[in-house]
Design a protein around this motif. Structure first.
Motif, PDB file in Angstrom:
ATOM      1  N   TYR A  55      30.952   3.354  13.284  1.00 49.30           N
ATOM      2  CA  TYR A  55      32.118   2.994  12.563  1.00 49.30           C
ATOM      3  C   TYR A  55      31.778   2.160  11.442  1.00 49.30           C
ATOM      4  CZ  TYR A  55      36.765   0.597  12.293  1.00 49.30           C
ATOM      5  OH  TYR A  55      37.897   0.169  12.005  1.00 49.30           O
TER       6      TYR A  55
ATOM      7  N   LEU B 174      36.345  -6.226  26.060  1.00 46.91           N
ATOM      8  CA  LEU B 174      37.294  -7.465  25.357  1.00 46.91           C
ATOM      9  C   LEU B 174      37.581  -7.707  23.880  1.00 46.91           C
ATOM     10  CD1 LEU B 174      35.429 -10.941  26.321  1.00 46.91           C
ATOM     11  CD2 LEU B 174      35.941 -10.306  23.875  1.00 46.91           C
ATOM     12  N   ASP B 175      36.572  -7.012  23.400  1.00 47.72           N
ATOM     13  CA  ASP B 175      36.930  -6.781  21.945  1.00 47.72           C
ATOM     14  C   ASP B 175      37.999  -6.076  21.254  1.00 47.72           C
ATOM     15  OD1 ASP B 175      36.721  -6.210  19.071  1.00 47.72           O
ATOM     16  OD2 ASP B 175      35.175  -7.526  19.008  1.00 47.72           O
ATOM     17  N   PRO B 176      39.001  -6.289  20.886  1.00 42.85           N
ATOM     18  CA  PRO B 176      40.416  -5.754  20.424  1.00 42.85           C
ATOM     19  C   PRO B 176      39.912  -4.388  19.615  1.00 42.85           C
ATOM     20  CG  PRO B 176      40.851  -8.172  20.041  1.00 42.85           C
ATOM     21  CD  PRO B 176      39.283  -7.750  20.358  1.00 42.85           C
ATOM     22  N   TYR B 177      39.056  -4.682  18.662  1.00 40.43           N
ATOM     23  CA  TYR B 177      38.611  -3.657  17.712  1.00 40.43           C
ATOM     24  C   TYR B 177      37.901  -2.705  18.303  1.00 40.43           C
ATOM     25  CZ  TYR B 177      40.636  -7.140  14.455  1.00 40.43           C
ATOM     26  OH  TYR B 177      41.426  -7.835  13.811  1.00 40.43           O
ATOM     27  N   VAL B 178      36.797  -3.108  18.819  1.00 36.93           N
ATOM     28  CA  VAL B 178      35.770  -2.406  19.592  1.00 36.93           C
ATOM     29  C   VAL B 178      36.560  -1.218  20.737  1.00 36.93           C
ATOM     30  CG1 VAL B 178      33.726  -2.174  21.096  1.00 36.93           C
ATOM     31  CG2 VAL B 178      33.804  -3.783  19.055  1.00 36.93           C
ATOM     32  N   ASN B 179      37.473  -1.987  21.384  1.00 36.68           N
ATOM     33  CA  ASN B 179      38.067  -1.271  22.589  1.00 36.68           C
ATOM     34  C   ASN B 179      38.909  -0.216  21.632  1.00 36.68           C
ATOM     35  OD1 ASN B 179      41.044  -1.229  24.003  1.00 36.68           O
ATOM     36  ND2 ASN B 179      39.445  -1.147  25.352  1.00 36.68           N
ATOM     37  N   ALA B 180      39.624  -0.463  20.761  1.00 38.39           N
ATOM     38  CA  ALA B 180      40.389   0.388  19.842  1.00 38.39           C
ATOM     39  C   ALA B 180      39.716   1.607  19.379  1.00 38.39           C
ATOM     40  CB  ALA B 180      41.158  -0.366  18.818  1.00 38.39           C
ATOM     41  N   VAL B 181      38.493   1.204  18.850  1.00 39.73           N
ATOM     42  CA  VAL B 181      37.437   2.555  18.470  1.00 39.73           C
ATOM     43  C   VAL B 181      37.127   3.210  19.750  1.00 39.73           C
ATOM     44  CG1 VAL B 181      35.329   2.951  17.080  1.00 39.73           C
ATOM     45  CG2 VAL B 181      36.818   1.223  16.261  1.00 39.73           C
TER      46      VAL B 181
ATOM     47  N   VAL C 200      38.193   3.745  22.616  1.00 40.68           N
ATOM     48  CA  VAL C 200      39.415   4.628  23.261  1.00 40.68           C
ATOM     49  C   VAL C 200      39.899   5.907  22.448  1.00 40.68           C
ATOM     50  CG1 VAL C 200      41.730   4.360  24.104  1.00 40.68           C
ATOM     51  CG2 VAL C 200      40.285   2.803  24.576  1.00 40.68           C
ATOM     52  N   SER C 201      39.991   5.542  20.925  1.00 47.04           N
ATOM     53  CA  SER C 201      40.348   6.625  20.178  1.00 47.04           C
ATOM     54  C   SER C 201      39.195   7.576  20.040  1.00 47.04           C
ATOM     55  CB  SER C 201      40.556   6.147  18.718  1.00 47.04           C
ATOM     56  OG  SER C 201      39.486   5.624  18.132  1.00 47.04           O
ATOM     57  N   LEU C 202      38.020   7.420  20.183  1.00 49.13           N
ATOM     58  CA  LEU C 202      36.701   8.369  20.233  1.00 49.13           C
ATOM     59  C   LEU C 202      36.962   9.116  21.533  1.00 49.13           C
ATOM     60  CD1 LEU C 202      34.137   6.760  18.350  1.00 49.13           C
ATOM     61  CD2 LEU C 202      35.578   8.140  17.483  1.00 49.13           C
TER      62      LEU C 202
ATOM     63  N   ASN D 231      42.113   1.211  28.375  1.00 47.86           N
ATOM     64  CA  ASN D 231      43.280   0.588  28.027  1.00 47.86           C
ATOM     65  C   ASN D 231      43.524  -0.487  29.021  1.00 47.86           C
ATOM     66  OD1 ASN D 231      44.503   1.326  25.436  1.00 47.86           O
ATOM     67  ND2 ASN D 231      44.879   3.482  26.294  1.00 47.86           N
TER      68      ASN D 231
ATOM     69  N   HIS E 151      41.428  -3.653  29.119  1.00 47.18           N
ATOM     70  CA  HIS E 151      41.481  -4.397  27.916  1.00 47.18           C
ATOM     71  C   HIS E 151      42.730  -5.524  28.228  1.00 47.18           C
ATOM     72  CE1 HIS E 151      41.448  -6.077  23.868  1.00 47.18           C
ATOM     73  NE2 HIS E 151      42.678  -5.518  23.473  1.00 47.18           N
ATOM     74  N   GLU E 152      43.883  -4.696  28.531  1.00 50.04           N
ATOM     75  CA  GLU E 152      45.028  -5.559  28.648  1.00 50.04           C
ATOM     76  C   GLU E 152      44.852  -6.582  29.706  1.00 50.04           C
ATOM     77  OE1 GLU E 152      48.427  -2.337  27.359  1.00 50.04           O
ATOM     78  OE2 GLU E 152      49.174  -3.969  28.752  1.00 50.04           O
TER      79      GLU E 152
END
Lengths: 716, 195
Positions: A159, A621-628, A630-632, A678, A681-682
């Motif tokens: 990324y 934990l990391d909001p961005y790493v988690n988002a990347v 999950v999106s993959l 998801n 993380h939440e």
């Protein structure tokens, strides 16, 4: 219209003549040596042992003669110039003019150092960008990684690389959920999904580097030669840090041009595929090179492990040529840092090559492909044969010493040439002949570099000569150690013991692992001691003949440790020993890669308590790493009640008891489930501290405290 | 505009214990830092807004932990903010949260527009534009096709050997015994011929 050279224009009779020359030379040299050996053995009555020894000697000497003849033919074409080479088809053209087709650059990876993978991709990408031909290329990282930390590191690194190079839509990342058929399965999976979109595929290894120029030229050669299915480059070994890897890269750089030119001389359109740093024509590869299983089960049967030779044979069988671009600059790879790592890799390769025995008589294969397969097998089988040969010879010698046969012309005093007795010990003559075949290609390579005034690129003439001498000493000491390793591997495989696909250790270490060295080499040391002691007691004169072999074995553990030391390697470099032109006049990609990697490794490490599960921690934990992450992941249909219950329990344990409460498999299961990721993380951020494990509380407090960006390979 | 530190000093929750609110404060602070919001001034502004909303909610639901409520509040605020920026307010929470975070990271929003984070009223036009590029493409469009292995004719000799080995492999004890027998036979032959 300008008419370009293409390899299809080459005269087939000329190719046949070249092969006839090669095999005749091998035959002649082997005959001379066998004649000497037979004469040596049969001073007295013909014995069964003598026959066995002679048969073994014939096979082994032919193997040596092939290497020598290849090098000599290489010398011949280097001096004379070879018109039958594929690089001629694009000679004299500028990079901008070369014809290209849509190409995927694929790099299959498995639990590798993500910094190395993505920094290599970065320099390749930049180098291609400089050629102005980037538009024809897409990059694919094909991951089979099953280490949770390394998987997340790869995702973040991909990324970040895309962000930094603006490479979204050109650099792609694919992680297989289920790793079937290892590397060839990984590439096959890529081809089934995206193969149709590309005319060519450049296959790289996780330790490969290529210049943009080399890639463009190789693809252009494929465009000019429409009958070529695979074009293999000759990668040079680089970036060696330990003494062992520096020795390998030095010998590869100095000696290989002779051998490669020789290989091209007699391989021509039936060359071989080495699995990486090669261009493949996708359509015929997909049609003809999907690999079936071999009869039986592993280790001898089952899935084909060393797929490259077989793919070359299959594509040739379908009528496509395979060429070696031996004179192409800008193709690099790295070697294993230590002797033990090299042995681990050899064990995998040994199993793969031994499997090829099934294919030696396969219908429709080109004879030269059968020969490649046979050479691959012999590369490992030669070791137990050498060992057997030496042991039988030892016993034969012991037996002779105890029951001496009187002879007018004792073997130790005369050499018979036709009817003339030359006052030179015959054994010594044969030994000298063998040494000439083994070492003359090395000496000729040295002389060539001195003659062409290239010694300065190796640190100067004195240092070059000293390096060659030391390399020859080291290779003589290492040869018996490798012989025992390979012999053991072959026996294990014959006894049905397979190998697991382990990640190759590529980085040099400062620490000495004496325990591993002693465990690995103790058998060899004991064997050498027993063999040497018995020879010394029974036939002292024979002991001195065996000494070069015994020395390597007895000293194997300290030698292994000595060669594995990174600081000795660095010291050798400072002294100008084992220098190569790739260090003194490197292609721009190499120092750039080194610089980038240094920056990566200088980065702060995560604190010790968190290090082991840092990837999993970031993904949760990391909001961005988690988002990347999950999106993959591919969205999945909700599982059955029991599956959901399983995941709920895993999530609960992860947050309440920490990652140490989960096995690696359980961590991978969670990481592969988007719903769980998801939820985790939440819930991690919502749960009151007393409901979280101490590990998570520490992670939340420590994360991003000291650095403004998370600690990953690519943040620099 | 009210000074942020004063605003935090003025924060007086009517329910919950000081320890609970302290934990909630730490959690939101950690969460902001995880989003790379390192500016203390900005952190305290957001903290005040989040904790005030959480405190109001806690009065209605005192059985819930203030940390949980504060985390829910900041999530809600982020969903609203991302919805506004991405121009799509009807997406479910999971999607808007993922897409918003990816968009924010891709345009490096927190670093380039440090005061825009969670600010609904002052959204720089360039930031809003860059946030629209919100997806990552891990692979190009697939062109799925088959790649079927073809049988390799191994030759009569190899086929017979293969069948024999497959038969032997069905009896592992026999297989191992045979291998050892061969091995011992070789040793015996070497011994016999050289003794």
């Amino acid at each position: 219209m300008k008419r370009y050279f293409a390899v299809e224009q080459l005269d087939k009779k000329r190719v046949s003549r070249r092969r006839a020359t090669f095999f005749t030379l091998v035959f002649l040299l082997t005959t001379i040596a066998v004649w000497f050996m037979a004469d040596l053995l049969w001073k007295g009555p013909v014995s069964a042992v003598g026959v066995v020894v002679l048969v073994l000697f014939t096979i082994l000497f032919a193997h040596i003669a092939m290497g020598f003849c290849t090098a000599m033919l290489g010398l011949y074409v280097i001096n004379r110039g070879d018109t039958a080479r594929i690089s001629r088809s694009i000679e004299g053209e500028s990079l901008e003019e070369l014809p290209l087709g849509s190409t995927a650059i694929v790099m299959p990876v498995f639990n590798e150092d993500s910094s190395r993978i993505f920094e290599a991709l970065r320099v390749i990408y930049r180098s291609l960008e400089k050629t102005g031909r980037l538009v024809d290329f897409d990059f694919f990282i094909l991951s089979d990684t099953n280490d949770p930390n390394k998987w997340i590191q790869e995702e973040i690194a991909w990324y970040e690389l895309c962000r930094q190079l603006n490479g979204f839509g050109r650099i792609f990342y694919r992680k297989r959920r289920i790793s079937i058929n290892k590397k060839s399965g990984n590439v096959g999976d890529f081809l089934r999904r995206w193969g149709q979109s590309y005319r060519y595929m450049v296959v790289l290894d996780a330790d490969s580097v290529m210049t943009g120029e080399a890639i463009v030229k190789m693809v252009a050669m494929m465009e000019r030669n429409l009958g070529v299915g695979i074009l293999q480059s000759a990668p040079r070994i680089v970036n060696g840090v330990t003494l062992y890897s520096r020795l390998q890269q030095f010998s590869n750089r100095l000696y290989s041009p002779l051998f490669l030119a020789g290989l091209n001389y007699w391989h021509q359109g039936e060359s071989n595929f080495w699995g990486h740093n090669a261009v493949i024509r996708v359509a015929p590869f997909m049609e003809h090179c999907a690999l079936p299983e071999l009869p039986g089960v592993e280790p001898f049967g089952g899935r084909i492990l060393s797929h490259d030779f077989v793919e070359a044979a299959l594509i040739r069988k379908a009528g496509w040529q395979v060429w070696l671009a031996y004179d192409l600059e800008g193709s690099f790879e790295e070697g294993p840092p230590t002797l033990i790592d090299s042995a681990k890799r050899d064990r995998r390769w040994c199993q793969g090559n031994m499997q090829h025995s099934w294919l030696l008589f396969a219908r429709g294969f080109h004879p030269i492909n059968r020969f490649h397969l046979l050479q691959g097998i012999m590369g490992y089988l030669a070791s137990p044969l050498w060992l057997l040969f030496m042991l039988i010879s030892t016993m034969h010698r012991f037996s002779e010493a105890m029951h001496p046969v009187p002879s007018e012309f004792a073997a130790q005093n005369y050499t018979m040439i036709f009817d003339y007795a030359v006052p030179l010990p015959e054994a010594l003559a044969l030994f000298g002949f063998t040494m000439v075949l083994l070492f003359s290609p090395k000496l000729i390579s040295l002389l060539l570099e001195l003659k062409n005034r290239r010694a300065v690129a190796y640190g100067g003439p004195v240092r070059l000569c000293l390096s060659v001498f030391l390399e020859m000493v080291a290779s003589a000491l290492l040869a018996p150690i490798n012989m025992i390793f390979h012999a053991k591997f072959v026996v294990y495989i014959l006894l049905g013991q397979g190998v697991s696909w382990v990640t190759q250790q590529r980085a040099a270490s400062e620490e000495s692992d004496w325990r591993e060295a002693i465990i690995t080499h103790s058998g060899q040391m004991a064997f050498g001691l027993i063999w040497g002691t018995s020879a010394y007691i029974l036939v002292p004169s024979f002991f001195w003949w065996l000494l070069p072999v015994l020395l390597g074995l007895v000293l194997s553990a300290p030698l292994s440790i000595f060669l594995a030391k990174a600081n000795y390697g660095r010291r050798a470099r400072e002294l100008g020993l084992f220098l190569t032109p790739d260090e003194t006049e490197p292609a721009p990609v190499l120092p750039l890669l080194e610089k980038h990697l240094e920056e990566c490794y200088r980065h702060m490490q995560p604190i010790r308590e968190l290090r082991q599960d840092y990837g999993l921690m970031q993904a949760v934990l990391d909001p961005y790493v988690n988002a990347v992450h999950v999106s993959l992941l591919r969205q999945r249909r909700p599982g059955s009640h029991s599956v959901r219950k399983y995941f709920i329990e895993l999530r609960r344990r992860l947050l309440a008891d920490g990652p140490q409460s989960l096995s690696q498999r359980e961590k991978m299961a969670l990481l592969l489930d988007p719903e769980s990721m998801n939820w985790l993380h939440e819930q991690l951020w919502k749960k009151p501290p007393d409901l979280l494990s101490e590990w998570w509380r520490l992670a939340m407090r420590q994360y991003n405290v000291l650095t403004s960006t998370p600690v990953t390979a690519l943040y620099r | 505009m009210e000074l942020p530190l004063e605003s935090l000093t003025a924060f007086r929750p009517r329910t919950g214990t000081p320890d609970q609110w302290n934990a909630a404060f730490v959690r939101v602070e950690d969460y902001l830092r995880a989003h790379r919001v390192h500016n203390r001034l900005q952190q305290s502004q957001i903290l005040h807004r989040v904790l005030s909303r959480a405190a109001a909610q806690h009065e209605k639901e005192p059985h819930l932990d203030p940390t949980t409520l504060a985390a829910e509040e900041i999530d809600r605020m982020m969903d609203e903010w991302f919805g506004e920026l991405l121009g799509d307010k009807n997406l479910p929470h999971e999607r808007i949260a993922i897409e918003g975070r990816i968009a924010l990271q891709m345009c490096d929003g927190v670093t380039r527009w440090p005061y825009a984070f969670l600010d609904m009223e002052n959204i720089p036009a360039e930031f809003a534009h860059d946030m629209k590029r919100r997806s990552v493409q891990a692979g190009p469009d697939m062109t799925v096709t088959s790649m079927v292995p073809r049988e390799i004719e191994l030759g009569t000799l190899t086929e017979v050997a293969g069948q024999t080995f497959e038969q032997i492999e069905k009896w592992p004890i026999l297989r191992v015994s045979l291998l050892w027998a061969v091995f011992l036979a070789v040793l015996a032959a070497v011994f016999y011929t050289t003794r």
